[in-house]
Design a protein around this motif. Structure first.
Motif, PDB file in Angstrom:
ATOM      1  N   HIS A  70      44.884  55.397  39.363  1.00 57.02           N
ATOM      2  CA  HIS A  70      46.075  55.590  40.199  1.00 57.02           C
ATOM      3  C   HIS A  70      46.475  57.070  40.285  1.00 57.02           C
ATOM      4  O   HIS A  70      46.766  57.587  41.354  1.00 57.02           O
ATOM      5  CB  HIS A  70      47.268  54.775  39.665  1.00 57.02           C
ATOM      6  N   ASN A 124      55.665  43.374  43.573  1.00 56.45           N
ATOM      7  CA  ASN A 124      55.904  42.431  44.670  1.00 56.45           C
ATOM      8  C   ASN A 124      56.902  41.321  44.371  1.00 56.45           C
ATOM      9  O   ASN A 124      57.473  40.737  45.286  1.00 56.45           O
ATOM     10  CB  ASN A 124      54.591  41.812  45.121  1.00 56.45           C
ATOM     11  N   SER A 165      38.922  46.835  46.626  1.00 55.99           N
ATOM     12  CA  SER A 165      38.909  45.586  47.401  1.00 55.99           C
ATOM     13  C   SER A 165      38.705  44.391  46.478  1.00 55.99           C
ATOM     14  O   SER A 165      38.059  43.422  46.840  1.00 55.99           O
ATOM     15  CB  SER A 165      37.780  45.639  48.421  1.00 55.99           C
ATOM     16  N   TYR A 179      40.802  41.914  43.496  1.00 54.75           N
ATOM     17  CA  TYR A 179      41.893  40.931  43.543  1.00 54.75           C
ATOM     18  C   TYR A 179      43.010  41.431  44.474  1.00 54.75           C
ATOM     19  O   TYR A 179      43.355  40.796  45.485  1.00 54.75           O
ATOM     20  CB  TYR A 179      42.391  40.746  42.117  1.00 54.75           C
ATOM     21  N   MET A 180      43.563  42.580  44.139  1.00 54.67           N
ATOM     22  CA  MET A 180      44.691  43.073  44.930  1.00 54.67           C
ATOM     23  C   MET A 180      44.253  43.600  46.293  1.00 54.67           C
ATOM     24  O   MET A 180      44.990  43.481  47.269  1.00 54.67           O
ATOM     25  CB  MET A 180      45.454  44.157  44.164  1.00 54.67           C
ATOM     26  N   ASP A 217      35.591  52.084  48.387  1.00 54.52           N
ATOM     27  CA  ASP A 217      35.315  51.296  47.183  1.00 54.52           C
ATOM     28  C   ASP A 217      34.317  52.063  46.328  1.00 54.52           C
ATOM     29  O   ASP A 217      33.982  53.210  46.633  1.00 54.52           O
ATOM     30  CB  ASP A 217      34.849  49.887  47.544  1.00 54.52           C
ATOM     31  N   ASN A 223      44.082  50.712  37.134  1.00 55.27           N
ATOM     32  CA  ASN A 223      45.212  51.543  36.696  1.00 55.27           C
ATOM     33  C   ASN A 223      44.838  52.994  36.408  1.00 55.27           C
ATOM     34  O   ASN A 223      45.563  53.920  36.798  1.00 55.27           O
ATOM     35  CB  ASN A 223      45.831  50.953  35.417  1.00 55.27           C
ATOM     36  N   GLU A 234      49.430  50.211  43.691  1.00 55.69           N
ATOM     37  CA  GLU A 234      49.668  49.030  42.868  1.00 55.69           C
ATOM     38  C   GLU A 234      50.306  49.451  41.542  1.00 55.69           C
ATOM     39  O   GLU A 234      50.303  50.621  41.172  1.00 55.69           O
ATOM     40  CB  GLU A 234      48.363  48.255  42.635  1.00 55.69           C
ATOM     41  N   LYS A 235      50.847  48.501  40.887  1.00 52.49           N
ATOM     42  CA  LYS A 235      51.536  48.727  39.613  1.00 52.49           C
ATOM     43  C   LYS A 235      50.550  48.576  38.461  1.00 52.49           C
ATOM     44  O   LYS A 235      49.542  47.900  38.668  1.00 52.49           O
ATOM     45  CB  LYS A 235      52.711  47.774  39.443  1.00 52.49           C
TER      46      LYS A 235
HETATM   47  N1  NAI Z   1      51.019  43.241  42.045  1.00 52.01           N
HETATM   48  C1  NAI Z   1      50.378  42.348  41.335  1.00 52.01           C
HETATM   49  O1  NAI Z   1      50.867  41.238  41.131  1.00 52.01           O
HETATM   50  C2  NAI Z   1      49.050  42.683  40.784  1.00 52.01           C
HETATM   51  C3  NAI Z   1      48.664  43.991  40.688  1.00 52.01           C
HETATM   52  N2  NAI Z   1      47.444  44.333  40.206  1.00 52.01           N
HETATM   53  C4  NAI Z   1      47.121  45.755  40.116  1.00 52.01           C
HETATM   54  O2  NAI Z   1      46.187  46.046  41.137  1.00 52.01           O
HETATM   55  C5  NAI Z   1      45.287  47.056  40.702  1.00 52.01           C
HETATM   56  C6  NAI Z   1      43.877  46.566  40.889  1.00 52.01           C
HETATM   57  O3  NAI Z   1      43.687  45.428  40.072  1.00 52.01           O
HETATM   58  P1  NAI Z   1      42.702  44.270  40.495  1.00 52.01           P
HETATM   59  O4  NAI Z   1      42.686  44.121  41.970  1.00 52.01           O
HETATM   60  O5  NAI Z   1      43.065  43.097  39.673  1.00 52.01           O
HETATM   61  O6  NAI Z   1      41.325  44.842  39.991  1.00 52.01           O
HETATM   62  P2  NAI Z   1      39.858  44.460  40.463  1.00 52.01           P
HETATM   63  O7  NAI Z   1      38.998  44.832  39.361  1.00 52.01           O
HETATM   64  O8  NAI Z   1      39.816  43.065  40.989  1.00 52.01           O
HETATM   65  O9  NAI Z   1      39.596  45.425  41.699  1.00 52.01           O
HETATM   66  C7  NAI Z   1      39.482  46.812  41.545  1.00 52.01           C
HETATM   67  C8  NAI Z   1      38.841  47.380  42.775  1.00 52.01           C
HETATM   68  O10 NAI Z   1      38.786  48.788  42.638  1.00 52.01           O
HETATM   69  C9  NAI Z   1      37.464  49.205  42.950  1.00 52.01           C
HETATM   70  N3  NAI Z   1      37.149  50.444  42.296  1.00 52.01           N
HETATM   71  C10 NAI Z   1      36.854  50.660  41.012  1.00 52.01           C
HETATM   72  N4  NAI Z   1      36.559  51.945  40.813  1.00 52.01           N
HETATM   73  C11 NAI Z   1      36.659  52.543  42.010  1.00 52.01           C
HETATM   74  C12 NAI Z   1      36.452  53.872  42.452  1.00 52.01           C
HETATM   75  N5  NAI Z   1      36.093  54.838  41.638  1.00 52.01           N
HETATM   76  N6  NAI Z   1      36.637  54.117  43.752  1.00 52.01           N
HETATM   77  C13 NAI Z   1      37.016  53.176  44.619  1.00 52.01           C
HETATM   78  N7  NAI Z   1      37.220  51.910  44.228  1.00 52.01           N
HETATM   79  C14 NAI Z   1      37.034  51.621  42.940  1.00 52.01           C
HETATM   80  C15 NAI Z   1      36.600  48.064  42.508  1.00 52.01           C
HETATM   81  O11 NAI Z   1      35.311  48.110  43.072  1.00 52.01           O
HETATM   82  C16 NAI Z   1      37.424  46.908  43.008  1.00 52.01           C
HETATM   83  O12 NAI Z   1      37.204  46.707  44.359  1.00 52.01           O
HETATM   84  C17 NAI Z   1      45.647  47.342  39.265  1.00 52.01           C
HETATM   85  O13 NAI Z   1      46.449  48.484  39.208  1.00 52.01           O
HETATM   86  C18 NAI Z   1      46.435  46.132  38.835  1.00 52.01           C
HETATM   87  O14 NAI Z   1      47.366  46.395  37.828  1.00 52.01           O
HETATM   88  C19 NAI Z   1      46.526  43.369  39.877  1.00 52.01           C
HETATM   89  C20 NAI Z   1      46.837  42.050  39.956  1.00 52.01           C
HETATM   90  C21 NAI Z   1      48.153  41.587  40.364  1.00 52.01           C
END
Ligand code: NAI
Ligand code: NAI
Ligand code: NAI
Ligand code: NAI
Lengths: 385, 385, 385, 385
Positions: C87, C133, C12, C14-15, C44, C84, C104-105
């Motif tokens: 995933h 996206n 929960s 950024y993405m 989460d 990442n 997500e990518k």
């Molecule tokens: N499509 C796009 O334009 C974008 C895609 N992404 C992708 O989205 C994915 C997430 O990135 P962000 O949201 O930026 O990261 P973030 O760090 O903001 O969020 C990660 C989330 O995963 C949770 N998390 C971490 N470990 C966990 C676990 N073991 N179990 C459950 N939840 C867990 C965290 O608590 C957090 O809520 C990545 O794969 C990134 O590459 C990110 C930004 C832009």
């Protein structure tokens, strides 16, 4: 050598140098030999200054007295790059000597003066040209053609702005430009005159207007040289000017100008709307314009950024490839080509004194409207342009 | 008259005219008298053409044989505006006659030729200058200063593109430009040479590169004049070229060029990234650049559109007001001011033959890399400039 | 209720929030009832965080263990918004439970992992979608249509850049993103994956590539929390990445990405050249593109700025008037509409795991090319897309 | 459940759908649970339409009679997305039932009506909000902050334009929008109302104005359904409107609007000049603005393109990264967050009916000025906000 034009220029400041560059540039670009177009004499405020500047700017002779230049039998055309308040006297004297006159804008400080000058020139049968250079830009020439070809349909709206920031800083000292006696109006005369001329040129006669003026910085510091450094000069003319206009052909418009608009350096821009399309132009990107033509496929419609090139008027004289960009001085070169061709081949020059006097008529009407808080009907001095 | 420079120009096409305009323009803008800088003789392919063009472009004398010009004792500098494949012979002959040489780019069709020319010039002690005019633009000069002042930090990336569309239309007929013998490479020599020189100038030596080339339109129609209008000419050189480069200072870069990129007219653009800021420039808007400086307040950070003005190098010679815009020919005027000053005052000229030969070294390496499908280590012919 | 889709989301940040917004947005824009598309469960890192975020983002249930979510019989699709490196495990577990997967990518940290995941999903017969996206943007969808309609002719060149500045400041502390183990490559995985996918989507398969990588800031400070504030972490992955590519259809391209490019915030831009026209797009102005079509009247040719509107794909769901602008989250809403429609109506989803694995193949090849200093032939894992 | 807000919306056309999207979007972005903000009932012109649209847009209940909705005890706020001429009756009825009212703009067809509505609401003590959404844009909110922080100095000029082209084509058929009875003024009410509100919001009260109006296409074809396809409807209200304004704080301004300006799709733009800097904004690029701050080093001065990001008001709720771009509907989500917070926490809402009535006062004055061909002093109905 009937095809020779000998120039006597008065003033060697900002515009004097721009003209000097443009004479050379015009000769090279338009392939006019330096036997045909001759930078002969320069007059300036003192003999010393005139001599030095003549050497620098490439004039053969010099004088500290413009009356001498005007009277010189060798001179064919008097080019007035002196401050606004001198235009009238120099032009009238030149006309009296039978010279053609090429004057910087605005033609005069009042419509009355401008009319006097126009009538003198017409009576004497000399040619006249006023330095409203922005209409010489190939880009603007082409926009004029687009209108004439009917590609924009009937013009229904013109919004023009000419903003600069040379007096935006309240610390810029007091000067003659801020005094009615020497400058007339402020941003209106200096920048607004170009804008009014452009509007008339592109859209046609203005039949009525309503205007508003404003002095933003009421006082300015006197130069350091003044005895009391705390002393302030009282600004007498507009920093900002607005007008709503109605064109004779039914189009509406707004014209605005400011000399206190932070960030604008040569901010002459306009948007023209017709019943078939629109054009946007910005002098700070002088070698392009944006064009919207209705009637295209809806999913690929949009403003097109057209880079000026050899397909457009006069560009090819400067460069055979499109998009290489012309500069400010190149517009002046086109103006000088017009001057040369017009006089040497006896063709009409545009804008002449009468056309420029029409601008002065409108500038006077702006003041009248502002003072009367009312719409003003505009005299059509420039008849059937 | 030790301060006099007599020019003999070879060729009066696209660049010949641009030079002719620029000589006049430089004299007026930089206040060089026409006693000091003299457009003396023009050589062209035939005596008739030379004579006509000399009159049009304002040269005193003319010849149909460039060897005559090169040998003429009155000529101080030979200005080569002839096609690429003639640069070598003309330059070597001029050097042999003890003339300074001002050559259009690219200096030669190969690094070997360029080195030969460089060594001949250095041995003879004549001055040389090559027409890589884009670095003379006040905007680009200022970007160079920003780098030198350290305002961008260490440069870490350069992306440069020089795209035009003059051969985008597959119907443009076959010509010598498409033949290795006369033109060498294609877009690479024509446009890429400028881009490589710009990268070297702004970022510094390139130590290694890897490149890719492509002919998009393999064949082109022969001119209508040909007997069989269905006949096609086989295109021998690149329509598109890519390279990844590594600079000696650790920065990375990509350079790309194309002559088939629809919509690009003078599409030389680059983005420079440093550890403290970034710069974006596009030659189609040559009088401005965009600047991002880190360290500003986060809510008002952004790329700033800076209009070139009198605060920037050499602009004030053309205009005292900012934002009025210079044109393509004005860059050439700066180049010619450099030529004049450099020769008359015995100062270094930049880029000289050696610097231009370094460009040829890199262009050769591009071919080598493409043919070998591999990275190539670049020889530093141009030492430690 | 066969038309119902129950979502279990993991993460929960950024993405995660962007997806939460997009679920709501998609329902409203595409008129999907909240009986049909249900934000059911959020997992989460801890139960507390999951609970709080579920409340904030509008999920009915929550868990601190994604394994629980993945195993939950109510969940139809697992939406992976976790970092990442997670995933793979989450996706494989979800697939094992027979869930559809929306990830997500980039799909995985390596091509090997991505292939494993792809094969597992295909064997299980579940649907997959990966969050690339940018191709869902109506503007980009329309550019794809222009290509397919043949309006640009044959594509001959693609230049793509995806630059941001989130690590441009050398003072940004060390983190897992800079470690190979957790992030894989750097800018390449994070930004480059989008760019590669976009290139494949628009131009087609890449057959060969040659790449270069660079770490600009070798070390970064450890977080303040670390015992020794002078300690530095060693950056293990690329700040900048370049590649030259050859497409199977003969087009050439360059792709570049950087996370240290000052001033770029969402700097995904590309220029596509075809034999009949060109397109320029910049994600920082996501609701418009520039289009140059050859064959227009020469004096009014230029790049057209087309504002996205109801004539373009999917825009009308958001707004009936053109030019009103969509935002980043709206692209995600389109993606979620695809997810919903694809699963509920059993249609193909794009890009699926196989397509995303092809991106991972290429990202691996970039490393291989860089390490080998050589061109690499690309495996076509994604067959006949 | 004091923190619950139950919405009854009237109308489900263009704005009705935008509101429906925005309710969902606001809940997700601002983390308002769907227990707290409830899309309860939709009224439309017929029960069938209302029922269908309620299902599509996610409202629980529906009615073919807005009076039923207004009287429903469950409803806390009435959201008016019906045509302008219905605003008054619906609002007065809602107020009479003690409901809060959220109305689309313009509030009313005349100042008299708007005042009546304002006074009714104030007497009843209900909260009111009018949908002038452009001021909710984070970009515009931030510009307002820049002004308030004094970073632009004293505001001396405002030029605002709101142009679209939805009636530029003379073939667009006649409709109620062109009739005074149903629409009031034309472009003025539709677009000009936004512009006037924006000017008041950013610069402050307008003390006097002088205006001009124009009908460009006097007649329009009646719909095909009409018996005689040659019949024309007479257009009764303005296609274009101009006004010059004087603000109470001494600033000057011009406001213009047109519905026949080819190429403009959401062409709300303004340029604000202060004694210390300038701002330029264009709604067609809604997620950025240009800022010129005086006092910087002269050689790097220029307009800065600032991309909106999490440093600016309300952006972070949508995205944590700068430059990712918000869309038109996101502004409405901010408006709805305001509505929710304002009502649930009993805070002031802006712009309320009184503020919107001031806009109507000015719109009436425009007509008065036009009819009288004179400047008009503006009543300050909206006191000292
Ligand atoms: N499509 C796009 O334009 C974008 C895609 N992404 C992708 O989205 C994915 C997430 O990135 P962000 O949201 O930026 O990261 P973030 O760090 O903001 O969020 C990660 C989330 O995963 C949770 N998390 C971490 N470990 C966990 C676990 N073991 N179990 C459950 N939840 C867990 C965290 O608590 C957090 O809520 C990545 O794969 C990134 O590459 C990110 C930004 C832009
Ligand atoms: N077309 C355009 O875009 C522009 C036109 N202008 C116009 O050009 C004219 C000159 O303005 P600037 O060149 O800016 O002024 P400036 O102050 O730079 O130059 C004025 C020149 O006139 C000379 N001068 C003053 N009194 C004289 C006298 N009694 N006899 C002979 N010379 C005298 C000065 O010594 C100086 O050389 C004005 O009418 C101005 O409105 C100015 C700038 C731009
Ligand atoms: N710096 C720049 O931005 C540009 C540089 N160039 C360079 O300028 C040079 C000339 O190119 P263009 O002017 O475009 O070519 P062009 O074809 O327009 O002109 C070539 C000129 O050389 C003359 N010429 C040919 N054979 C000759 C001979 N045997 N003796 C004397 N004159 C002869 C031709 O008659 C013609 O006057 C090339 O090296 C080119 O790369 C060209 C365009 C732009
Ligand atoms: N804030 C903004 O940017 C915009 C505001 N508006 C404003 O929104 C309002 C609605 O305009 P649009 O949505 O464009 O109109 P529209 O014509 O698209 O929708 C009007 C809706 O009202 C309904 N309606 C008509 N008569 C009704 C009745 N007696 N009872 C219940 N419903 C009835 C219609 O069926 C339709 O659903 C107007 O006041 C307009 O000025 C419109 C567009 C943009």
């Amino acid at each position: 050598m009937s095809k020779q034009l000998r120039v006597g220029m008065v003033g060697s400041g900002y515009m004097g140098k721009a003209h000097a560059i443009a004479y050379r540039n015009a000769m090279a670009a338009f392939e006019i030999s330096n036997q045909s177009l001759i930078c002969d004499m320069l007059a300036d405020a003192t003999p010393e200054l005139a001599k030095q500047k003549a050497a620098e700017l490439g004039f053969h002779r010099s004088t500290g007295d413009w009356k001498e230049l005007v009277a010189d039998p060798q001179i064919d055309v008097v080019d007035i790059c002196a401050p606004n308040f001198l235009h009238k006297d120099i032009a009238l004297a030149a006309i009296a000597s039978g010279k053609h006159v090429y004057s910087e804008k605005p033609l005069a400080l009042s419509a009355a003066d401008a009319k006097l000058m126009t009538e003198a020139a017409e009576a004497a049968g000399v040619k006249t040209l006023v330095g409203f250079n922005y209409i010489k830009n190939p880009t603007v020439q082409f926009i004029k053609q687009l209108i004439e070809r009917g590609e924009l349909g009937d013009i229904v709206h013109f919004r023009g702005v000419f903003n600069e920031d040379y007096l935006a800083d309240a610390a810029v000292p007091f000067s003659w430009r801020l005094q009615k006696e020497f400058a007339g109006t402020g941003s209106l005369n200096d920048l607004g005159s170009h804008l009014v001329q452009l509007a008339l040129h592109l859209v046609g006669p203005i039949s009525a207007l309503c205007a508003d003026l404003k002095i933003v910085h009421q006082q300015r510091p006197l130069e350091a040289s003044a005895t009391n450094s705390m002393a302030k000069g009282q600004v007498e003319n507009d920093d900002q000017a607005h007008m709503m206009v109605r064109f004779s052909n039914g189009a509406q418009g707004t014209l605005e100008t400011s000399r206190v608009a932070w960030g604008r350096k040569n901010g002459l821009s306009f948007e023209l709307t017709g019943t078939k399309g629109s054009v946007v132009f910005d002098q700070e990107s002088l070698s392009e314009f944006s064009l919207y033509l209705s009637g295209e496929q809806p999913d690929v419609q949009g403003f097109k950024r057209v880079l000026v090139g050899p397909e457009h008027p006069d560009y090819a004289a400067f460069c055979v490839s499109a998009g290489h960009g012309l500069g400010f001085n190149d517009m002046k070169a086109v103006e000088i080509r017009d001057l040369y061709e017009g006089i040497v081949h006896g063709q009409a020059l545009w804008p002449d004194f009468r056309a420029a006097a029409q601008v002065n008529v409108i500038l006077d009407d702006v003041l009248k409207s502002y003072e009367g808080n009312a719409w003003v009907k505009v005299e059509q001095y420039d008849g059937d342009q």
